[in-house]
Motif scaffolding. Structure first.
Motif, PDB file in Angstrom:
ATOM      1  N   ARG A 117      18.227   2.150 -28.675  1.00 36.22           N
ATOM      2  CA  ARG A 117      18.444   2.079 -27.027  1.00 36.22           C
ATOM      3  C   ARG A 117      17.864   1.152 -26.211  1.00 36.22           C
ATOM      4  NH1 ARG A 117      21.295   0.107 -23.140  1.00 36.22           N
ATOM      5  NH2 ARG A 117      21.131   0.777 -21.469  1.00 36.22           N
ATOM      6  N   LEU A 118      16.470   0.920 -26.740  1.00 38.24           N
ATOM      7  CA  LEU A 118      15.169  -0.173 -27.014  1.00 38.24           C
ATOM      8  C   LEU A 118      15.650  -1.340 -27.407  1.00 38.24           C
ATOM      9  CD1 LEU A 118      11.742   1.771 -26.935  1.00 38.24           C
ATOM     10  CD2 LEU A 118      12.879   0.440 -25.184  1.00 38.24           C
ATOM     11  N   ALA A 119      15.903  -1.170 -28.698  1.00 38.13           N
ATOM     12  CA  ALA A 119      16.765  -2.304 -29.142  1.00 38.13           C
ATOM     13  C   ALA A 119      17.480  -2.905 -28.633  1.00 38.13           C
ATOM     14  CB  ALA A 119      16.656  -1.799 -30.545  1.00 38.13           C
ATOM     15  N   GLU A 120      18.934  -2.103 -28.134  1.00 39.09           N
ATOM     16  CA  GLU A 120      19.805  -3.089 -27.158  1.00 39.09           C
ATOM     17  C   GLU A 120      19.375  -3.605 -25.888  1.00 39.09           C
ATOM     18  OE1 GLU A 120      23.686  -1.813 -25.166  1.00 39.09           O
ATOM     19  OE2 GLU A 120      23.080   0.037 -27.104  1.00 39.09           O
ATOM     20  N   VAL A 121      18.435  -2.744 -25.453  1.00 43.28           N
ATOM     21  CA  VAL A 121      18.452  -3.167 -23.863  1.00 43.28           C
ATOM     22  C   VAL A 121      17.596  -4.653 -23.872  1.00 43.28           C
ATOM     23  CG1 VAL A 121      16.823  -3.079 -21.648  1.00 43.28           C
ATOM     24  CG2 VAL A 121      18.555  -1.232 -22.616  1.00 43.28           C
ATOM     25  N   LEU A 122      16.849  -4.737 -24.682  1.00 44.03           N
ATOM     26  CA  LEU A 122      15.529  -5.924 -25.421  1.00 44.03           C
ATOM     27  C   LEU A 122      15.988  -6.592 -26.134  1.00 44.03           C
ATOM     28  CD1 LEU A 122      12.689  -3.829 -25.563  1.00 44.03           C
ATOM     29  CD2 LEU A 122      13.086  -5.118 -24.479  1.00 44.03           C
ATOM     30  N   ARG A 123      17.247  -6.096 -26.529  1.00 46.70           N
ATOM     31  CA  ARG A 123      18.374  -7.439 -28.116  1.00 46.70           C
ATOM     32  C   ARG A 123      17.893  -7.577 -29.288  1.00 46.70           C
ATOM     33  NH1 ARG A 123      23.395  -7.928 -26.966  1.00 46.70           N
ATOM     34  NH2 ARG A 123      23.174 -10.139 -27.996  1.00 46.70           N
ATOM     35  N   VAL A 124      16.807  -6.884 -29.996  1.00 36.34           N
ATOM     36  CA  VAL A 124      16.295  -6.988 -30.790  1.00 36.34           C
ATOM     37  C   VAL A 124      17.225  -7.218 -31.654  1.00 36.34           C
ATOM     38  CG1 VAL A 124      14.743  -5.932 -32.809  1.00 36.34           C
ATOM     39  CG2 VAL A 124      13.948  -5.469 -29.794  1.00 36.34           C
ATOM     40  N   ARG A 125      16.887  -7.760 -32.862  1.00 42.36           N
ATOM     41  CA  ARG A 125      17.839  -8.475 -34.266  1.00 42.36           C
ATOM     42  C   ARG A 125      17.963  -7.436 -35.250  1.00 42.36           C
ATOM     43  NH1 ARG A 125      20.951 -12.830 -32.092  1.00 42.36           N
ATOM     44  NH2 ARG A 125      20.054 -13.785 -30.489  1.00 42.36           N
ATOM     45  N   ASN A 126      16.348  -7.363 -35.440  1.00 43.07           N
ATOM     46  CA  ASN A 126      15.871  -6.403 -36.520  1.00 43.07           C
ATOM     47  C   ASN A 126      14.671  -5.545 -35.956  1.00 43.07           C
ATOM     48  OD1 ASN A 126      14.854  -5.289 -38.965  1.00 43.07           O
ATOM     49  ND2 ASN A 126      14.012  -7.286 -39.539  1.00 43.07           N
ATOM     50  N   LEU A 127      15.323  -4.181 -36.567  1.00 49.93           N
ATOM     51  CA  LEU A 127      14.385  -2.624 -35.918  1.00 49.93           C
ATOM     52  C   LEU A 127      13.368  -3.033 -36.164  1.00 49.93           C
ATOM     53  CD1 LEU A 127      16.104  -0.690 -34.140  1.00 49.93           C
ATOM     54  CD2 LEU A 127      15.585   0.559 -36.457  1.00 49.93           C
ATOM     55  N   ALA A 128      13.006  -3.683 -37.522  1.00 49.05           N
ATOM     56  CA  ALA A 128      11.696  -3.785 -37.818  1.00 49.05           C
ATOM     57  C   ALA A 128      10.686  -4.833 -36.735  1.00 49.05           C
ATOM     58  CB  ALA A 128      11.833  -4.073 -39.397  1.00 49.05           C
ATOM     59  N   ASP A 129      11.512  -5.405 -36.743  1.00 49.78           N
ATOM     60  CA  ASP A 129      10.669  -6.323 -35.152  1.00 49.78           C
ATOM     61  C   ASP A 129       9.922  -5.277 -34.369  1.00 49.78           C
ATOM     62  OD1 ASP A 129      10.808  -8.033 -36.781  1.00 49.78           O
ATOM     63  OD2 ASP A 129      12.437  -9.139 -35.551  1.00 49.78           O
ATOM     64  N   LEU A 130      11.012  -3.959 -34.028  1.00 50.04           N
ATOM     65  CA  LEU A 130      10.309  -3.180 -32.712  1.00 50.04           C
ATOM     66  C   LEU A 130       9.600  -2.440 -34.185  1.00 50.04           C
ATOM     67  CD1 LEU A 130      11.029  -2.279 -29.681  1.00 50.04           C
ATOM     68  CD2 LEU A 130      12.854  -0.995 -30.486  1.00 50.04           C
ATOM     69  N   THR A 131       9.882  -1.846 -34.894  1.00 54.70           N
ATOM     70  CA  THR A 131       8.849  -1.113 -35.018  1.00 54.70           C
ATOM     71  C   THR A 131       7.925  -1.170 -35.565  1.00 54.70           C
ATOM     72  OG1 THR A 131      10.524  -0.404 -37.107  1.00 54.70           O
ATOM     73  CG2 THR A 131      11.503   0.898 -35.413  1.00 54.70           C
ATOM     74  N   GLY A 132       7.783  -1.593 -36.681  1.00 59.72           N
ATOM     75  CA  GLY A 132       6.566  -2.890 -37.035  1.00 59.72           C
ATOM     76  C   GLY A 132       7.307  -2.222 -38.720  1.00 59.72           C
TER      77      GLY A 132
END
Length: 417
Positions: free
Chosen positions: A63-78
């Protein structure tokens, strides 16, 4: 390592909370804004960012990835092993050829005659029809675009009169509009913006109200999808375009009426992204009134604006306002089968699935995504919202739901077979 050696930038990886803060700041969002969109407070966001709260479960991360429009999930999780493109696809096989056509720098020459305006118009009509009827619309459109881009540019360069040049500029702008549909969710944001800006310039040179409206509609979408920091720019584009078109509406043809209606809905869409419920529905209601000024069977070839699409637009407004119950009610009231465009019908199914997910009906959401895949596989494959729902349900407690979600994930290319 010596004390004066260059430090290893990967020795101390960025924590999850720091990544959230960086991505939030990049989107121009405050902690309170992000918290509100997540159903939490600003202090909850602060707790995540400072590390006081641990990394949340997958459902919240997605859900955070959706709201922040993260293109690659790895950019959010590391976690670089979690390489999942959400709001951008892996890159269509025809993307390099389209990119090369856009990036080409042809010089004026008379070696090859420019195609006639009627010929270009017929090819564009064929391309739009192919986009709406083919389940693999990106592949079809991607094959047509390089030739259309080259020939439309040639027509502009070789125009002999001011009238011919305006007609050619209108065709070139339309080609760029078609290109934006192909480039959406592709891994080249700079190319998308180049095409959007060129389309707007060509539209202005054409002096054609419909062409200008279409270019404004697409430019507003590009701004809105860039995040909250660009919402004001999206509003400015729609407001200026409607100010230009409104005096023309009493004597306008169906195309100009339709693009004005589509722009009115876009203003509501952006308001919904802001969380402005009253403004969003007011614009939608105005757009619906404008749609009913069109013939019952009319369907705008670029925006899909029509009477039939207003039910789908209502679902989107409700979903963007995070109103699960209202989303489901609007989905029940709409009729996807009346939408003649396969990709637009698939997009509507995805929006319905988002509504069912918001309303706590994940099984119905998955079934609706399966319908989207049936309508147009290339639409759902590149849609981040659909990917988020599918990935979330691959870890559902229900074994049957996990199985169905995993099967759909394989179809979308999210999991290895």
């Amino acid at each position: 390592m010596p004390d004066d050696a260059t430090p290893d930038p990967y020795a101390d990886p960025i924590a999850f909370g720091q990544r959230v803060q960086i991505l939030r700041t990049r989107r121009g969002m405050t902690r309170d804004q992000l918290g509100g969109l997540m159903g939490h407070s600003g202090s909850w966001v602060k707790g995540i960012e400072t590390g006081r709260l641990k990394m949340p479960r997958l459902q919240v991360v997605l859900r955070l990835a959706e709201v922040l429009r993260v293109r690659n999930l790895a950019d959010l999780t590391g976690d670089q092993s979690v390489h999942v493109d959400l709001f951008v696809g892996p890159g269509h096989p025809r993307l390099p050829a389209v990119r090369a056509a856009v990036d080409a720098f042809p010089l004026p020459t008379r070696d090859e005659p420019a195609p006639a305006a009627a010929h270009l118009a017929a090819r564009l009509a064929h391309a739009w029809a192919a986009r709406h009827t083919s389940p693999h619309h990106r592949d079809v459109v991607g094959a047509l675009l390089p030739g259309l881009i080259q020939d439309a540019q040639t027509a502009v360069r070789q125009a002999d009169t001011a009238a011919e040049r305006r007609t050619a500029q209108a065709a070139l702008s339309e080609v760029y509009s078609l290109s934006q549909f192909f480039l959406a969710y592709q891994p080249d944001g700079a190319l998308l913006w180049r095409v959007a800006e060129r389309g707007m310039v060509a539209a202005q040179e054409s002096e054609d109200p419909h062409t200008i409206g279409v270019a404004a509609w697409l430019t507003a979408q590009a701004h809105r999808d860039s995040g909250p920091g660009h919402f004001d720019a999206a509003d400015q584009v729609t407001t200026e375009a409607l100010r230009y078109l409104t005096p023309l509406l009493p004597d306008a043809d169906h195309e100009v009426l339709a693009i004005a209606g589509a722009l009115t809905h876009e203003a509501g869409y952006t308001a919904a992204r802001r969380g402005e419920t009253g403004t969003a529905w007011r614009h939608w209601d105005q757009a619906r009134t404008m749609a009913h000024c069109l013939p019952e069977t009319y369907f705008h070839p670029v925006t899909s604006f029509s009477r039939a699409i207003m039910g789908a637009h209502a679902v989107t407004i409700a979903v963007e306002l995070h109103a699960g119950g209202e989303s489901v009610r609007q989905a029940a009231a709409s009729d996807a089968t009346t939408i003649p465009s396969r990709p637009r019908r698939a997009r509507h199914r995805i929006e319905e699935a988002r509504g069912y997910q918001l309303d706590g009906q994940p099984d119905v959401a998955l079934a609706t995504l399966a319908q989207a895949h049936e309508a147009a596989p290339e639409t759902i494959k590149y849609n981040g919202y659909a990917k988020r729902i599918v990935l979330e349900e691959t870890e559902a407690k229900s074994p049957d739901r996990r199985r169905r979600a995993s099967a759909l994930a394989v179809k979308l290319g999210l999991l290895a077979v």
